[in-house]
Scaffold this motif. Structure first.
Motif, PDB file in Angstrom:
ATOM      1  N   GLU A 142       1.166  -4.232  13.466  1.00 55.74           N
ATOM      2  CA  GLU A 142       0.498  -5.179  12.566  1.00 55.74           C
ATOM      3  C   GLU A 142       1.050  -5.135  11.144  1.00 55.74           C
ATOM      4  O   GLU A 142       1.305  -6.179  10.533  1.00 55.74           O
ATOM      5  N   ASN A 150      -7.556   3.791   8.295  1.00 55.98           N
ATOM      6  CA  ASN A 150      -8.669   2.830   8.278  1.00 55.98           C
ATOM      7  C   ASN A 150      -8.671   2.019   6.974  1.00 55.98           C
ATOM      8  O   ASN A 150      -8.930   0.806   6.985  1.00 55.98           O
ATOM      9  N   LYS A 151      -8.388   2.687   5.848  1.00 55.00           N
ATOM     10  CA  LYS A 151      -8.328   1.985   4.566  1.00 55.00           C
ATOM     11  C   LYS A 151      -7.213   0.945   4.553  1.00 55.00           C
ATOM     12  O   LYS A 151      -7.374  -0.163   4.036  1.00 55.00           O
ATOM     13  N   ASP A 168      -3.177  -0.170  -3.366  1.00 59.02           N
ATOM     14  CA  ASP A 168      -3.750   1.175  -3.529  1.00 59.02           C
ATOM     15  C   ASP A 168      -2.632   2.201  -3.423  1.00 59.02           C
ATOM     16  O   ASP A 168      -1.557   1.920  -2.869  1.00 59.02           O
ATOM     17  N   THR A 203      -7.256   7.271   5.938  1.00 58.35           N
ATOM     18  CA  THR A 203      -6.316   6.414   5.200  1.00 58.35           C
ATOM     19  C   THR A 203      -5.852   5.245   6.048  1.00 58.35           C
ATOM     20  O   THR A 203      -5.721   4.116   5.558  1.00 58.35           O
ATOM     21  N   GLN A 216      -5.980  -0.570   7.113  1.00 58.73           N
ATOM     22  CA  GLN A 216      -6.391  -1.668   7.996  1.00 58.73           C
ATOM     23  C   GLN A 216      -7.336  -2.626   7.282  1.00 58.73           C
ATOM     24  O   GLN A 216      -7.256  -3.852   7.433  1.00 58.73           O
ATOM     25  N   THR A 217      -8.211  -2.052   6.456  1.00 59.32           N
ATOM     26  CA  THR A 217      -9.165  -2.885   5.711  1.00 59.32           C
ATOM     27  C   THR A 217      -8.481  -3.629   4.565  1.00 59.32           C
ATOM     28  O   THR A 217      -8.766  -4.804   4.312  1.00 59.32           O
ATOM     29  N   ALA A 218      -7.537  -2.962   3.883  1.00 64.43           N
ATOM     30  CA  ALA A 218      -6.862  -3.571   2.732  1.00 64.43           C
ATOM     31  C   ALA A 218      -5.927  -4.706   3.135  1.00 64.43           C
ATOM     32  O   ALA A 218      -5.664  -5.607   2.348  1.00 64.43           O
ATOM     33  N   LYS A 219      -5.374  -4.625   4.342  1.00 66.81           N
ATOM     34  CA  LYS A 219      -4.466  -5.652   4.870  1.00 66.81           C
ATOM     35  C   LYS A 219      -3.259  -5.928   3.953  1.00 66.81           C
ATOM     36  O   LYS A 219      -3.000  -7.060   3.553  1.00 66.81           O
ATOM     37  N   TYR A 222       0.874  -1.179   0.000  1.00 66.88           N
ATOM     38  CA  TYR A 222       0.000   0.000   0.000  1.00 66.88           C
ATOM     39  C   TYR A 222       0.908   1.225   0.000  1.00 66.88           C
ATOM     40  O   TYR A 222       1.819   1.335   0.832  1.00 66.88           O
TER      41      TYR A 222
END
Length: 415
Positions: free
Chosen positions: A247, A213-214, A197, A211, A216-219, A168
Motif C-alpha cells: 500500500e 498503525n500510525k 510525522d 508505528t 496506516q492512519t496517516a496515509k 512519513y
C-alpha cells in the motif's frame, strides 16, 4: 585497481591478524601498522563483518604488490562488539600501544565521536569509511563515506516524483538518525512536499506495531527510513506482514548497507528505494574485477558488497597511495598527500579527496530492490559533500576539529 597518479598492482596473500586486544608491536619493528576497529559481533555486525573482509583484502593486496615503501603492512583488527566502551579502549590501544600509522574505525556516528578525539590527541591519522550524517570538520579525520547532500538529496526527490509528496519518517534515535531526519525534512520541503510525522527508535527496539498503525492512519505517499542495526530489520518484516508494503512504499538511507535485503524475503523487500555511493551493479571494469577477485577469495557465498564494505577497501587504498606519494607513513606528510586532490579509481568509480572538508567527491547511485538484489535506476557522477562544505573549511582554518552538526542543522546555521 588504478590510481589517478600511478598504477597499483592487485593480488592477494595470506596475512596474520588478530581480532582480540593486542599488546603492541615490538620496539624497532619495520612494519607499517594499520589498525581497524569495527563491530564484528553484536547488533551492528551486519555492517562490520563485510567491512572487515574488504579491509583484510585491501591489506593483502597492498602486501602482494610489495607492501609500502618496501615494508610490510600489518593489520591489527579489533572487534568492538557493538559497544562504545570497547571503541575507546581499542582506539587508545591502537594509538598508544600499537603505535598505528593509521586507524580505520567506527560504524555509528556515536562510535566515531567516541574515538575521534582520542586519535586526534595521539596524532594518529583516522579514517571513517561509512556513509553518515555529515558535518565532521577535522584535519586529522578523513571521511570517505557519502553524506546527505550526496544521497538523501537524490533519493527524496526521486521517491517524491515516483510516489507523491506526503512523507512519513522513521529513524534511529541517535545522531545519525536525528540529523538525517532533519535533512530529509529539508529536502522534502525544498521539493514541495509535506512531512506528516517523524518517529525515532533506540537501536534495540524490535516492536514497530504501534508505528505501523500510525502510518496506516496517516496515509503518507511513502515512508522514508533511517533505521539502523539488526534489531531494526524487524520493521520491514512487520511492515510487510501487515500488508503495508503493498500500500505505502519505502525509501531508505540505510537499508542495504548491512545487506538487510538478504535477511528479508523478496516479497517483503521488493520496491524499496535507496541511494548510496556504491551498489554491486556499478558499471565499470574495476568493479567487475574486484567482485571476481572477492568471489575467488571468499567463495560463492561471499557477502554482498555495499557502500560500507567497498569504501573500507577504497579508504585503505587511498591511504596506501598517499603513503607512497609522501615517501613515508608519517601522519603529516600523508595528510598533505591526501589533501593534494588525491583520486582513487575503485569499484565505486572515481573517489577524490576534497581538501576543504577531508571528505570525498564520489559517484552516487539510486537503487531499487527486486528479488533481493539492487538494480541501479539512476546515477550521478562526481558529487561533492556540499552539506559539510557549508560548515567546514580546512583550507582556511586547518585547526578545526569539530562535529558541526552535533546539535542539529539549526545550531550549525542551516535551516
Amino acid at each position: 585497481m588504478t590510481f589517478s597518479r600511478r598504477s597499483f598492482l592487485a593480488g592477494s596473500s595470506a596475512l596474520a591478524l588478530s581480532s582480540a586486544p593486542i599488546i603492541g608491536r615490538a620496539q624497532g619493528s619495520d612494519k607499517i601498522i594499520f589498525a581497524s576497529i569495527l563491530d564484528l559481533s553484536g547488533g551492528l555486525d551486519i555492517y562490520g563483518a563485510p567491512m572487515a573482509e574488504t579491509t583484510k583484502m585491501a591489506i593483502d593486496d597492498i602486501n602482494a604488490a610489495g607492501g609500502l615503501l618496501g615494508r610490510e603492512v600489518e593489520l591489527k583488527l579489533y572487534d568492538a562488539q557493538s559497544t562504545i566502551q570497547f571503541y575507546t579502549q581499542y582506539a587508545t590501544q591502537a594509538a598508544a600501544g600499537d603505535r598505528a600509522h593509521t586507524v580505520h574505525a567506527g560504524i555509528t556516528s556515536a562510535s566515531r565521536e567516541a574515538i575521534r578525539p582520542t586519535l586526534s590527541r595521539f596524532q594518529t591519522l583516522y579514517f571513517y569509511n561509512v556513509q553518515y550524517e555529515g558535518g565532521v570538520c577535522d584535519f586529522n579525520n578523513f571521511c570517505t563515506g557519502s553524506t546527505p547532500a550526496q544521497t538523501v538529496a537524490k533519493v527524496v526527490p526521486y521517491a517524491m516524483n515516483k510516489w507523491g509528496k506526503k512523507v512519513y519518517i522513521v529513524a534511529a534515535d541517535y545522531n545519525y538518525g536525528q540529523i538525517t531526519a532533519q535533512w530529509m525534512q529539508r529536502f522534502v520541503k525544498e521539493n514541495g512536499g509535506e512531512t506528516l510525522d517523524v518517529e525515532f527508535f533506540p537501536l534495540d527496539v524490535t516492536n514497530f506495531g504501534p508505528t505501523i498503525n500510525k502510518i496506516q492512519t496517516a496515509k503518507p505517499d511513502f515512508v522514508i527510513s533511517a533505521l539502523v542495526g539488526g534489531a531494526h530489520v524487524s520493521f520491514y518484516r512487520q511492515y510487510a506482514a501487515a500488508g503495508m508494503n503493498k500500500e505505502i512504499p519505502i525509501a531508505s538511507t540505510t537499508f542495504g548497507v548491512g545487506n538487510e535485503q538478504t535477511l528479508i524475503s523478496a516479497e517483503e523487500g521488493d520496491g524499496i528505494l535507496a541511494s548510496y555511493g556504491y551498489f554491486e551493479g556499478a558499471d565499470n571494469a574495476t568493479n567487475t574485477e574486484f567482485l571476481s577477485r572477492l568471489e575467488a577469495r571468499l567463495g560463492a557465498d561471499r557477502p554482498v558488497m555495499n557502500e560500507l564494505a567497498v569504501r573500507s577497501y577504497e579508504g585503505a587504498m587511498l591511504w596506501a597511495e598517499a603513503v607512497k606519494m609522501a615517501g613515508t607513513p608519517d601522519r603529516g606528510p600523508v595528510i598533505e598527500a591526501l589533501r593534494s586532490g588525491l583520486t582513487y579509481n575503485g569499484p565505486s568509480g572515481a573517489v577524490t579527496i576534497d581538501p576543504k572538508t577531508n571528505h570525498c567527491n564520489m559517484n552516487v547511485y539510486i537503487g531499487e530492490l527486486k528479488d533481493q538484489k539492487w538494480n541501479i535506476v539512476e546515477s550521478y557522477a562526481d558529487q561533492p559533500p556540499a552539506d559539510t562544505q557549508l560548515v567546514c573549511d580546512l583550507v582556511a582554518n586547518p585547526n578545526q576539529s569539530t562535529f558541526m552538526f552535533e546539535n542539529g542543522l539549526a545550531a550549525a546555521g542551516i535551516e
